[in-house]
Design a protein around this motif. Sequence first.
Motif, PDB file in Angstrom:
ATOM      1  N   ALA A  77      21.559 -78.191  71.250  1.00  0.00           N
ATOM      2  CA  ALA A  77      20.246 -78.481  70.678  1.00  0.00           C
ATOM      3  C   ALA A  77      19.506 -79.485  71.550  1.00  0.00           C
ATOM      4  CB  ALA A  77      20.391 -79.027  69.255  1.00  0.00           C
ATOM      5  N   GLU A  78      18.213 -79.294  71.690  1.00  0.00           N
ATOM      6  CA  GLU A  78      17.404 -80.194  72.515  1.00  0.00           C
ATOM      7  C   GLU A  78      16.638 -81.180  71.636  1.00  0.00           C
ATOM      8  OE1 GLU A  78      13.852 -80.067  75.911  1.00  0.00           O
ATOM      9  OE2 GLU A  78      14.350 -78.257  74.764  1.00  0.00           O
ATOM     10  N   LEU A  79      16.605 -82.436  72.079  1.00  0.00           N
ATOM     11  CA  LEU A  79      15.727 -83.434  71.466  1.00  0.00           C
ATOM     12  C   LEU A  79      14.512 -83.562  72.380  1.00  0.00           C
ATOM     13  CD1 LEU A  79      17.795 -86.454  70.083  1.00  0.00           C
ATOM     14  CD2 LEU A  79      16.827 -84.521  68.863  1.00  0.00           C
ATOM     15  N   GLU A  80      13.354 -83.298  71.831  1.00  0.00           N
ATOM     16  CA  GLU A  80      12.136 -83.313  72.626  1.00  0.00           C
ATOM     17  C   GLU A  80      11.374 -84.621  72.448  1.00  0.00           C
ATOM     18  OE1 GLU A  80      10.044 -79.901  71.262  1.00  0.00           O
ATOM     19  OE2 GLU A  80      11.520 -78.476  72.018  1.00  0.00           O
ATOM     20  N   LYS A  81      10.294 -84.747  73.183  1.00  0.00           N
ATOM     21  CA  LYS A  81       9.417 -85.905  73.059  1.00  0.00           C
ATOM     22  C   LYS A  81       8.925 -86.018  71.625  1.00  0.00           C
ATOM     23  CE  LYS A  81       4.861 -87.411  74.699  1.00  0.00           C
ATOM     24  NZ  LYS A  81       3.753 -87.100  75.618  1.00  0.00           N
ATOM     25  N   PRO A  82       8.969 -87.212  71.007  1.00  0.00           N
ATOM     26  CA  PRO A  82       8.567 -87.355  69.602  1.00  0.00           C
ATOM     27  C   PRO A  82       7.092 -87.026  69.386  1.00  0.00           C
ATOM     28  CG  PRO A  82       8.834 -89.510  70.620  1.00  0.00           C
ATOM     29  CD  PRO A  82       9.370 -88.504  71.599  1.00  0.00           C
ATOM     30  N   ASP A  83       6.787 -86.350  68.270  1.00  0.00           N
ATOM     31  CA  ASP A  83       5.397 -86.037  67.953  1.00  0.00           C
ATOM     32  C   ASP A  83       4.715 -87.259  67.334  1.00  0.00           C
ATOM     33  OD1 ASP A  83       5.659 -85.855  64.897  1.00  0.00           O
ATOM     34  OD2 ASP A  83       7.175 -84.447  65.581  1.00  0.00           O
ATOM     35  N   LEU A  84       3.406 -87.169  67.142  1.00  0.00           N
ATOM     36  CA  LEU A  84       2.614 -88.304  66.665  1.00  0.00           C
ATOM     37  C   LEU A  84       3.097 -88.814  65.312  1.00  0.00           C
ATOM     38  CD1 LEU A  84       0.216 -90.236  66.894  1.00  0.00           C
ATOM     39  CD2 LEU A  84      -1.238 -88.433  65.929  1.00  0.00           C
ATOM     40  N   GLN A  85       3.319 -87.921  64.359  1.00  0.00           N
ATOM     41  CA  GLN A  85       3.714 -88.348  63.021  1.00  0.00           C
ATOM     42  C   GLN A  85       5.070 -89.049  63.034  1.00  0.00           C
ATOM     43  OE1 GLN A  85       1.750 -88.284  60.202  1.00  0.00           O
ATOM     44  NE2 GLN A  85       3.402 -89.630  59.531  1.00  0.00           N
ATOM     45  N   LEU A  86       5.986 -88.564  63.856  1.00  0.00           N
ATOM     46  CA  LEU A  86       7.297 -89.196  63.955  1.00  0.00           C
ATOM     47  C   LEU A  86       7.160 -90.616  64.504  1.00  0.00           C
ATOM     48  CD1 LEU A  86      10.347 -89.130  63.751  1.00  0.00           C
ATOM     49  CD2 LEU A  86      10.430 -88.005  65.982  1.00  0.00           C
ATOM     50  N   CYS A  87       6.302 -90.789  65.506  1.00  0.00           N
ATOM     51  CA  CYS A  87       6.067 -92.127  66.066  1.00  0.00           C
ATOM     52  C   CYS A  87       5.485 -93.069  65.017  1.00  0.00           C
ATOM     53  CB  CYS A  87       5.124 -92.037  67.267  1.00  0.00           C
ATOM     54  SG  CYS A  87       5.839 -91.226  68.720  1.00  0.00           S
ATOM     55  N   ILE A  88       4.547 -92.554  64.227  1.00  0.00           N
ATOM     56  CA  ILE A  88       3.932 -93.372  63.168  1.00  0.00           C
ATOM     57  C   ILE A  88       4.982 -93.770  62.135  1.00  0.00           C
ATOM     58  CG2 ILE A  88       2.315 -93.303  61.217  1.00  0.00           C
ATOM     59  CD1 ILE A  88       0.462 -91.594  62.987  1.00  0.00           C
ATOM     60  N   ASP A  89       5.828 -92.824  61.753  1.00  0.00           N
ATOM     61  CA  ASP A  89       6.885 -93.108  60.773  1.00  0.00           C
ATOM     62  C   ASP A  89       7.843 -94.180  61.281  1.00  0.00           C
ATOM     63  OD1 ASP A  89       5.818 -91.242  59.053  1.00  0.00           O
ATOM     64  OD2 ASP A  89       7.212 -89.645  59.623  1.00  0.00           O
ATOM     65  N   ILE A  90       8.198 -94.083  62.548  1.00  0.00           N
ATOM     66  CA  ILE A  90       9.123 -95.063  63.144  1.00  0.00           C
ATOM     67  C   ILE A  90       8.501 -96.453  63.141  1.00  0.00           C
ATOM     68  CG2 ILE A  90      10.237 -95.780  65.307  1.00  0.00           C
ATOM     69  CD1 ILE A  90      10.609 -92.778  65.925  1.00  0.00           C
ATOM     70  N   LEU A  91       7.238 -96.531  63.545  1.00  0.00           N
ATOM     71  CA  LEU A  91       6.555 -97.831  63.597  1.00  0.00           C
ATOM     72  C   LEU A  91       6.375 -98.424  62.200  1.00  0.00           C
ATOM     73  CD1 LEU A  91       3.845 -97.046  66.302  1.00  0.00           C
ATOM     74  CD2 LEU A  91       5.787 -98.602  66.547  1.00  0.00           C
ATOM     75  N   ASN A  92       6.009 -97.594  61.238  1.00  0.00           N
ATOM     76  CA  ASN A  92       5.843 -98.087  59.866  1.00  0.00           C
ATOM     77  C   ASN A  92       7.161 -98.604  59.302  1.00  0.00           C
ATOM     78  OD1 ASN A  92       3.068 -97.700  59.502  1.00  0.00           O
ATOM     79  ND2 ASN A  92       3.334 -95.542  58.930  1.00  0.00           N
ATOM     80  N   ASP A  93       8.248 -97.921  59.630  1.00  0.00           N
ATOM     81  CA  ASP A  93       9.562 -98.365  59.158  1.00  0.00           C
ATOM     82  C   ASP A  93       9.928 -99.710  59.765  1.00  0.00           C
ATOM     83  OD1 ASP A  93      12.335 -97.884  57.953  1.00  0.00           O
ATOM     84  OD2 ASP A  93      12.818 -98.074  60.083  1.00  0.00           O
ATOM     85  N   ARG A  94       9.688 -99.884  61.064  1.00  0.00           N
ATOM     86  CA  ARG A  94       9.993-101.161  61.710  1.00  0.00           C
ATOM     87  C   ARG A  94       9.158-102.288  61.107  1.00  0.00           C
ATOM     88  NH1 ARG A  94      12.586-101.544  66.568  1.00  0.00           N
ATOM     89  NH2 ARG A  94      12.487-103.754  65.990  1.00  0.00           N
TER      90      ARG A  94
END
Length: 313
Positions: free
Chosen positions: A220-237
């Motif tokens: 399985a490949e992990l690709e470059k994170p999409d915009l929503q995933l980046c927002i979720d990560i930042l909000n969690d931090r």
Amino acid sequence: METMQNGHSEISKKNAEELEEAIFLINRVKDILEKYKVIEDEKNTPILEAVNPTFNLELNHNKSFQNFFEGKSNKLARSVGISIAEQKETKNFNPFLIYGTSGCGKSHLINAIGVRAKELFPDKLVVYLNAHLFLMHYTDARKRNLYNEFLHFYQSVDMLIIDDIQEWKDAPNTLKAFYQIVSHLIHHEKQIILTSDRPPVNLKNFNKNLVTHLTGGLVAELEKPDLQLCIDILNDRCHRDSMKISKEVIEFVAMSANDSVSSLESVYNSLKAYSTVNNSKIDIRLAKRVIKRFVKLDEKKAPKSIKEKKKDK
């Protein structure tokens, strides 16, 4: 004379750095080997056994599925990872190999699999380590005439997790040992989880039989994170650190520093440090200054995108 002295100084400095690194690695291997004991089996053959049967190598409980957010770029790998962690016996997806560019979250994901498996099945022997440490363990075992014990230990685990196996491209003997281990674990239905920066078919100096093993489960490949995933990560931090950052800045950072999860978190950590040290608010201006140090920033595109997005609403 002065040139020679300077050259001697540079060589000495280099030697000191190499010696320091060698000492660190030797001590690290010793720390690991101290967690084992040599016992004899029914045929009086020495074998290596973990002192603590629930012993884990390098599992980080802060890297779990709870803070590994799902997005389009990692949905398949994350779902399969949870499935593997929650099954008592190895049934599907073995080996499970995850590949992708540096910083896309591979190490976090495989660590999360190990953490979840240990939470659900404490008696499982889960071994997590990076490829370099495995190589060091192999080298030390050879030097100490403990190769059979080395094989026995890795062939006796329930779940073997190794990060960055592409590092073995110039280690043919390590690859041969790994092939023996993989063959044994697959035959006995024990789980293998691996990461690489490229698909198995592109792994340099990996022989055909080993590649066949590695592709026999799921890749399985992990690709470059999409915009929503980046927002979720930042909000969690922000939530975990009780940091207040505006939605506009969050979106700007997510749009600009989304080459990888690592670069995104590096930008966040820098913003947090600047804000804490200077007791200042995190705004677009500060975000621009910080982001420039990590990624090439398009000065016009990102802020404009945010404004256009707000107008559409």
